[in-house]
Design a protein around this motif. Structure first.
Motif, short mmCIF file in Angstrom:
data_model
loop_
_atom_site.label_atom_id
_atom_site.label_comp_id
_atom_site.label_asym_id
_atom_site.label_seq_id
_atom_site.Cartn_x
_atom_site.Cartn_y
_atom_site.Cartn_z
N PRO A 92 56.21 -23.33 -11.59
CA PRO A 92 55.38 -22.46 -10.63
C PRO A 92 56.32 -20.58 -10.58
O PRO A 92 56.10 -20.20 -10.56
CB PRO A 92 57.24 -23.17 -9.40
N ARG A 93 57.62 -21.07 -11.58
CA ARG A 93 57.68 -19.45 -11.81
C ARG A 93 57.28 -18.50 -13.03
O ARG A 93 56.85 -17.52 -12.67
CB ARG A 93 59.72 -19.60 -12.73
N GLY A 94 56.63 -19.67 -13.54
CA GLY A 94 55.65 -18.80 -14.40
C GLY A 94 53.73 -18.17 -13.90
O GLY A 94 53.44 -17.67 -14.30
N ILE A 95 53.85 -19.20 -12.60
CA ILE A 95 52.49 -18.57 -11.65
C ILE A 95 53.05 -17.20 -11.54
O ILE A 95 52.51 -16.82 -10.95
CB ILE A 95 52.59 -19.94 -10.54
N HIS A 96 54.52 -17.78 -10.25
CA HIS A 96 54.67 -16.38 -9.59
C HIS A 96 54.98 -15.10 -10.52
O HIS A 96 53.99 -14.03 -10.63
CB HIS A 96 55.96 -16.78 -9.28
N TRP A 97 55.68 -15.38 -12.27
CA TRP A 97 55.17 -14.09 -13.13
C TRP A 97 53.92 -13.90 -13.65
O TRP A 97 53.09 -12.81 -13.42
CB TRP A 97 55.58 -14.19 -14.39
N MET A 98 53.16 -14.54 -13.85
CA MET A 98 51.47 -14.59 -13.48
C MET A 98 50.64 -13.87 -12.58
O MET A 98 50.04 -12.81 -12.96
CB MET A 98 50.52 -15.68 -13.45
N ARG A 99 50.83 -14.10 -11.32
CA ARG A 99 50.85 -13.33 -10.38
C ARG A 99 51.17 -11.60 -10.29
O ARG A 99 50.51 -10.87 -10.19
CB ARG A 99 51.65 -13.62 -8.91
N GLY A 100 51.91 -11.67 -10.15
CA GLY A 100 52.56 -9.89 -10.67
C GLY A 100 51.96 -8.96 -11.80
O GLY A 100 51.97 -8.68 -11.47
N LEU A 101 51.94 -9.73 -12.75
CA LEU A 101 51.31 -9.23 -14.14
C LEU A 101 49.09 -8.77 -13.21
O LEU A 101 48.93 -8.40 -13.46
CB LEU A 101 50.61 -10.31 -15.10
N LEU A 102 48.93 -10.06 -12.96
CA LEU A 102 47.79 -10.12 -12.45
C LEU A 102 47.73 -9.02 -11.74
O LEU A 102 46.74 -8.13 -11.37
CB LEU A 102 46.79 -11.03 -12.05
N ARG A 103 48.40 -8.81 -10.36
CA ARG A 103 48.67 -8.18 -9.65
C ARG A 103 48.59 -6.37 -9.78
O ARG A 103 47.47 -5.60 -9.46
CB ARG A 103 49.14 -8.30 -8.23
N ASP A 104 49.67 -6.25 -10.82
CA ASP A 104 49.29 -4.53 -11.48
C ASP A 104 47.91 -4.47 -11.94
O ASP A 104 48.09 -3.10 -11.96
CB ASP A 104 50.65 -5.25 -12.54
N LEU A 105 47.74 -5.46 -12.84
CA LEU A 105 46.41 -5.20 -13.42
C LEU A 105 45.35 -4.84 -12.27
O LEU A 105 44.70 -3.86 -13.09
CB LEU A 105 45.36 -6.45 -14.13
N ALA A 106 45.05 -5.46 -11.46
CA ALA A 106 44.33 -4.82 -10.60
C ALA A 106 44.35 -3.50 -9.91
O ALA A 106 43.29 -3.02 -9.43
CB ALA A 106 44.22 -6.31 -9.44
N GLY A 107 45.77 -3.71 -9.08
CA GLY A 107 45.98 -2.50 -9.45
C GLY A 107 45.88 -1.27 -9.90
O GLY A 107 45.59 -0.05 -8.60
N SER A 108 45.27 -1.16 -11.21
CA SER A 108 45.08 -0.51 -12.21
C SER A 108 43.58 -0.26 -12.41
O SER A 108 43.13 0.17 -13.01
CB SER A 108 45.87 -0.45 -13.58
N GLY A 109 42.68 -1.55 -11.49
CA GLY A 109 41.66 -0.98 -10.65
C GLY A 109 40.54 -2.07 -12.05
O GLY A 109 39.92 -2.37 -12.41
N CYS A 110 41.39 -3.38 -12.51
CA CYS A 110 41.57 -3.96 -13.25
C CYS A 110 40.04 -5.56 -12.46
O CYS A 110 40.82 -5.87 -10.91
CB CYS A 110 41.76 -4.85 -13.81
N ALA A 111 39.06 -5.32 -12.76
CA ALA A 111 38.67 -7.03 -12.25
C ALA A 111 38.87 -7.68 -12.79
O ALA A 111 38.95 -8.60 -13.76
CB ALA A 111 36.98 -6.47 -11.65
N VAL A 112 39.41 -8.88 -12.03
CA VAL A 112 39.89 -10.35 -12.56
C VAL A 112 39.87 -11.44 -11.80
O VAL A 112 39.39 -12.00 -10.69
CB VAL A 112 41.62 -10.50 -11.87
N LEU A 113 38.81 -12.35 -12.56
CA LEU A 113 38.42 -13.64 -12.66
C LEU A 113 38.92 -14.93 -12.99
O LEU A 113 39.20 -14.45 -14.02
CB LEU A 113 36.88 -13.68 -13.05
N LEU A 114 40.05 -15.57 -12.27
CA LEU A 114 40.52 -16.77 -12.75
C LEU A 114 39.98 -18.14 -12.09
O LEU A 114 40.03 -17.92 -11.38
CB LEU A 114 42.21 -16.48 -12.79
N SER A 115 39.73 -19.01 -12.80
CA SER A 115 39.52 -20.38 -12.64
C SER A 115 40.86 -21.21 -12.43
O SER A 115 41.62 -21.17 -12.96
CB SER A 115 38.71 -20.85 -13.35
N SER A 116 40.52 -22.16 -11.10
CA SER A 116 41.49 -23.33 -11.18
C SER A 116 40.41 -24.12 -10.77
O SER A 116 39.70 -24.22 -9.78
CB SER A 116 42.58 -22.53 -10.58
N HIS A 117 41.35 -25.25 -10.64
CA HIS A 117 40.62 -26.43 -9.42
C HIS A 117 41.66 -26.97 -9.11
O HIS A 117 42.04 -28.06 -8.16
CB HIS A 117 40.50 -27.84 -10.65
#
Ligand code: ATP
Ligand code: MG
Length: 237
Positions: free
Chosen positions: A161-186
Motif C-alpha cells: 500500500p505504501r508503494g501504491i501511494h508512492w506511485m500515485r504521487g509520482l504519476l500525479r507529478d508526471l501528469a502535472g507536467s503534461g504527461c499522458a499516463v496509461l496504466l493497466s491493472s486487473h
C-alpha cells in the motif's frame, strides 16, 4: 496523447481486441482495468510497437510508436517488469538504459533515488529483487528519458500500500507536467487510487469509460466492474 482507434487483434480464433477506441489526454492518468485475459497487455504491446494489430491503429504522441524520432526518450514503457537480466544490478540496468538514450550515467543514480531504491539495493543483482523492487526498477527504467507519454502494464503489481501511494504521487507529478499516463491493472483498488479516468475492458471490448466520479467509487464501481466483466465473459462463452 495516446489514442486507440478501432483497434482489433485476433490470434487465430481468439479475438483478443475487438474495435477498442479510447484516448488518454496529456496531463491525465487513465486506468486500464480488466480481468485476466481481457486484452490489456495486447493493446499496450501494440501501442509500444511490439505487436501488429489485425485492424485499427494505436498512436502515441500523434504517431505509431515505430515512427517516433526518439521513442525511448519521449515514451516510457513498462511491459514486463520481470524482463531484466537477472545477473545485472539495478544500477547497471539503468546505466545501460541511460547510455542507450545518450544520457549521462549519473541519470541512473537520479532514477534509483526517484523510485526509492537505496544505493545498496541498486548494487544488488536484479535476480534477487523482490517483486516490488523489480516493479520500482521497471518504473525507473520507463522514466530514464523525459517521457511525455507513459505506458505501464500492471505497474502496481507487487507494490505494498505504501508503494501504491508512492506511485500515485509520482504519476500525479508526471501528469502535472503534461504527461499522458496509461496504466493497466486487473485490481480495481489499485487503479482507483491512481487514475482519474478509467477504461474498463472485458473480452477485448471497452465496456465502460469515464472519470471516477462518473463511474462511481468504492462499492459502486466494484459492482459496475463485476457486472460488466461477468456479462462480457457470458457473451463470449
Ligand atoms: N501471443 C499470443 N498468442 C495467442 N493468444 C494470445 C497471445 N497473447 C495474448 N493472447 C490471448 O489474447 C487474450 C488477451 O490477452 P492479454 O494478455 O492481452 O490479457 P490481459 O488483459 O493483459 O490479462 P492479464 O490481466 O492476465 O495480464 C487472451 O485470451 C490471451 O490468451
Ligand atoms: Mg496482461
Amino acid at each position: 496523447m495516446i489514442e486507440f482507434h478501432r483497434l482489433s487483434k485476433a490470434y487465430h480464433e481468439v479475438k483478443a481486441l475487438d474495435e477498442v477506441s479510447f484516448t488518454v489526454q496529456p496531463g491525465t492518468i487513465t486506468g486500464f482495468l480488466g480481468p485476466n485475459g481481457a486484452g490489456k497487455s495486447t493493446a499496450m504491446r501494440i501501442l509500444a510497437g511490439l505487436s501488429r494489430p489485425t485492424s485499427g491503429r494505436a498512436t502515441v504522441l500523434g504517431r505509431p510508436y515505430a515512427e517516433l524520432e526518439r521513442p525511448g526518450y519521449d515514451v516510457g514503457t513498462l511491459l514486463d517488469a520481470g524482463a531484466q537480466h537477472p545477473g545485472r544490478s539495478g544500477r547497471e540496468v539503468l546505466t545501460l538504459g541511460a547510455m542507450m538514450l545518450g544520457l549521462p550515467r549519473s541519470r541512473a543514480d537520479e532514477v534509483l533515488r526517484l523510485v526509492g531504491l537505496s544505493p545498496k539495493e541498486g548494487r544488488r543483482p536484479v535476480g534477487g529483487y523482490s517483486l516490488g523492487m523489480r516493479q520500482r526498477l521497471g518504473i525507473g527504467h520507463a522514466l530514464l528519458g523525459r517521457p511525455r507519454a507513459l505506458i505501464l502494464d500492471e505497474p502496481a503489481n507487487g507494490l505494498d500500500p505504501r508503494g501504491i501511494h508512492w506511485m500515485r504521487g509520482l504519476l500525479r507529478d508526471l501528469a502535472g507536467s503534461g504527461c499522458a499516463v496509461l496504466l493497466s491493472s486487473h485490481l480495481l483498488h489499485e487503479v482507483e487510487q491512481v487514475a482519474d479516468r478509467i477504461v474498463m475492458i472485458g473480452a477485448g471490448r471497452v465496456l465502460a469509460e469515464g472519470t471516477l466520479a462518473e463511474l462511481g467509487r468504492g462499492r459502486d464501481l466494484e459492482r459496475t466492474f463485476l457486472e460488466l466483466t461477468s456479462h462480457a465473459d457470458r457473451s463470449l462463452a
